[in-house]
Design an enzyme around this catalytic site. Structure first.
Site, PDB file in Angstrom:
ATOM      1  N   ASP A 255       0.894  -1.175   0.000  1.00  0.00           N
ATOM      2  CA  ASP A 255       0.000   0.000   0.000  1.00  0.00           C
ATOM      3  C   ASP A 255       0.922   1.211   0.000  1.00  0.00           C
ATOM      4  O   ASP A 255       1.564   1.505   1.018  1.00  0.00           O
ATOM      5  CB  ASP A 255      -0.896  -0.051   1.239  1.00  0.00           C
ATOM      6  CG  ASP A 255      -1.899   1.097   1.292  1.00  0.00           C
ATOM      7  OD1 ASP A 255      -1.753   2.077   0.529  1.00  0.00           O
ATOM      8  OD2 ASP A 255      -2.828   1.020   2.115  1.00  0.00           O
ATOM      9  N   HIS A 350     -12.160   6.670   0.906  1.00  0.00           N
ATOM     10  CA  HIS A 350     -11.969   8.009   1.466  1.00  0.00           C
ATOM     11  C   HIS A 350     -11.678   8.930   0.295  1.00  0.00           C
ATOM     12  O   HIS A 350     -11.275   8.486  -0.789  1.00  0.00           O
ATOM     13  CB  HIS A 350     -10.832   8.031   2.507  1.00  0.00           C
ATOM     14  CG  HIS A 350      -9.520   7.463   2.032  1.00  0.00           C
ATOM     15  ND1 HIS A 350      -8.634   8.171   1.265  1.00  0.00           N
ATOM     16  CD2 HIS A 350      -8.965   6.239   2.204  1.00  0.00           C
ATOM     17  CE1 HIS A 350      -7.576   7.416   1.000  1.00  0.00           C
ATOM     18  NE2 HIS A 350      -7.752   6.223   1.541  1.00  0.00           N
TER      19      HIS A 350
HETATM   20  N1  GLY Z   1      -2.804   4.239   2.573  1.00  0.00           N
HETATM   21  C1  GLY Z   1      -3.779   4.658   3.490  1.00  0.00           C
HETATM   22  C2  GLY Z   1      -5.102   4.231   3.111  1.00  0.00           C
HETATM   23  O1  GLY Z   1      -5.256   3.378   2.261  1.00  0.00           O
HETATM   24  O2  GLY Z   1      -6.095   4.752   3.574  1.00  0.00           O
HETATM   25 MN    MN Z   2      -6.632   4.513   1.016  1.00  0.00          MN
HETATM   26 MN    MN Z   3      -3.792   2.894   0.818  1.00  0.00          MN
END
Ligand code: GLY
Ligand code: MN
Ligand code: MN
Length: 440
Positions: A255, A350
């Protein structure tokens, strides 16, 4: 981005500000140790309105003032510039940032006090830079207007985010051009990291590879600390130690995203370290992939922000029921977060923009989910995480963590996936993993 973009933004801002005033500051720089600072990165709200990235800067907005946009910057100082880099200085900054007046930063308090006799309502960022916020509140506490002279008094302090967050939630064409470029580059970096992965390398070596790729392609920074999590480390949502060896037979969850022109990308892929999904890994991966695709399809203008989450959750729960990890009905399970929280503890989306968790974070207005409009950018990132010690989970699934995350723009006709350059189909992943090499 060109200065005209910021000027148009401020026109929109002034319309909403009306007779009120607003003050905001560049982010304070942060000491790392001794006389060493962390790399400087300004406040996203401050940049959004001013275009200025310098430290020690402030801005006052007041339509009733002769200079509605007053900017405060570091003055020219040849010695300081030898040590810490070039400054525009007051005169150049006025033109470059399109301010109506520009002063040395030392003058912000004096000029702010001069706006108070004309101000009844003041907008201020709240809960972000507390020291600056308290400094402004202290000035207000100690300000006593001269009523005989008709001076006004600040009777309402309002959260500046209430104007700026909704503005930031809808990206303009300049922002979208930057985000497209950054997302494309970051997706390419993920593909390179996938190609470089093989058993025996360490998580930090893959972190080094992807971070090299982000920066080589023009990112100035990481959008957030990279998560490079082999095997069970993927069960830790914000795992950033990146220190363990990558084992044959494990999955690797990455990520990570680059930041370019201050705009973030946020991408997750999960793939087998040795290039071949085991049957159990494949079963879980297919569920998450179908869940993510269903959620992406739920992103469109007029849809609720939470529709993507509901679509993702439904597919995840159907999968967990099929595998007999959960029992009951999808409808009942969906209403009870505790029933599935051990396997899916986070939300699906988000906002994304200047911040990785971008402005507008409540996702609701008056208790209702926000309705998506063209120009919104959000992540879609369902996952499944199988604890090592949960009796409901068959042995072959334990310790597997999978998340798939893309960045999605809401368009007039539906959606555009900005990060599709990195594979997520099983066949494409298996063809790519291990086909490249980590540079040495
Ligand atoms: N990398 C932080 C998230 O995925 O919200
Ligand atoms: Mn994210
Ligand atoms: Mn992320």
């Amino acid at each position: 981005m060109n200065i005209e973009v910021f000027s148009q933004r401020r026109t929109q801002f002034f319309q909403q500000l009306g007779k009120a005033s607003a003050i905001l500051f560049a982010a304070p720089s942060q000491v790392r140790n001794d006389d060493n600072s962390f790399p400087y990165r300004t406040c996203s709200f401050f940049y959004y309105l001013t275009g200025c990235r310098e430290p020690n800067a402030a801005a006052i907005f007041s339509a009733s003032s002769k200079a509605p946009f007053q900017l405060f910057v570091q003055p020219k100082d040849s010695m300081a510039e030898v040590w810490n880099g070039r400054r525009l200085g007051v005169d150049l900054a006025k033109d470059v940032y399109g301010a109506d007046a520009c002063y040395s930063i030392e003058l912000w308090e004096e000029k702010f006090k001069q706006t108070l006799p004309h101000t009844e309502e003041l907008f201020l960022l709240m809960g972000i830079h507390r020291k600056q916020e308290n400094h402004v509140l202290d000035i207000l506490r100690n300000h006593f207007p001269n009523r005989k002279n008709g001076e006004r008094e600040v009777v309402a302090i309002r959260k500046l985010q209430s104007i700026l967050s909704p503005m930031r939630m809808v990206k303009d064409s300049g922002e979208l051009a930057l985000m497209r470029e950054n997302c494309t580059n970051s997706a390419r970096a993920h593909a390179k990291a996938m190609a470089a992965t093989r058993p025996g390398l360490f998580e930090y070596q893959i972190a080094a590879e992807i971070e090299f790729q982000f920066k080589y392609q023009g990112a100035s920074d990481l959008a957030y600390p990279s998560i490079v999590a082999g095997g069970e480390n993927a069960l830790i949502l914000h795992y950033v130690d990146n220190k363990d060896v990558l084992r044959d037979g494990d999955l690797l969850l990455i990520d990570a995203g680059g930041e370019r022109g201050l705009y973030a990308s946020d991408i997750t892929r999960t793939f087998p370290v040795n290039g071949k999904f085991s049957p159990a890994q494949r079963q879980l991966y297919e569920i998450v992939l179908q869940s993510q695709k269903a959620a992406i399809q739920a992103v469109r203008p007029g849809a609720r922000f939470h529709d993507a989450h509901d679509a993702a959750l439904r597919v995840l729960l159907e999968g967990l029921l099929r595998l007999k990890i959960l029992t009951g009905s999808v409808e009942e399970l969906m209403k009870d977060r505790k029933s599935y929280g051990a396997f899916y503890p986070h939300g699906t989306s988000h906002w994304l923009g200047l911040d990785v968790h971008d402005a507008g974070a409540t996702y609701q207005r008056s208790g209702e989910s926000v309705i998506l409009v063209p120009g919104n950018v959000l992540t879609v990132e369902p996952g499944l995480y199988m604890p090592t010690d949960d009796a409901r989970v068959p042995a072959e699934f334990r310790g597997i963590g999978i998340r798939i995350e893309d960045d999605v723009l809401v368009t007039e006709s539906g959606r555009e996936v900005l990060t599709e350059g990195v594979p997520k189909e099983i066949a494409a992943i298996e063809a790519l993993v291990g086909s490249g090499s980590v540079k040495i």
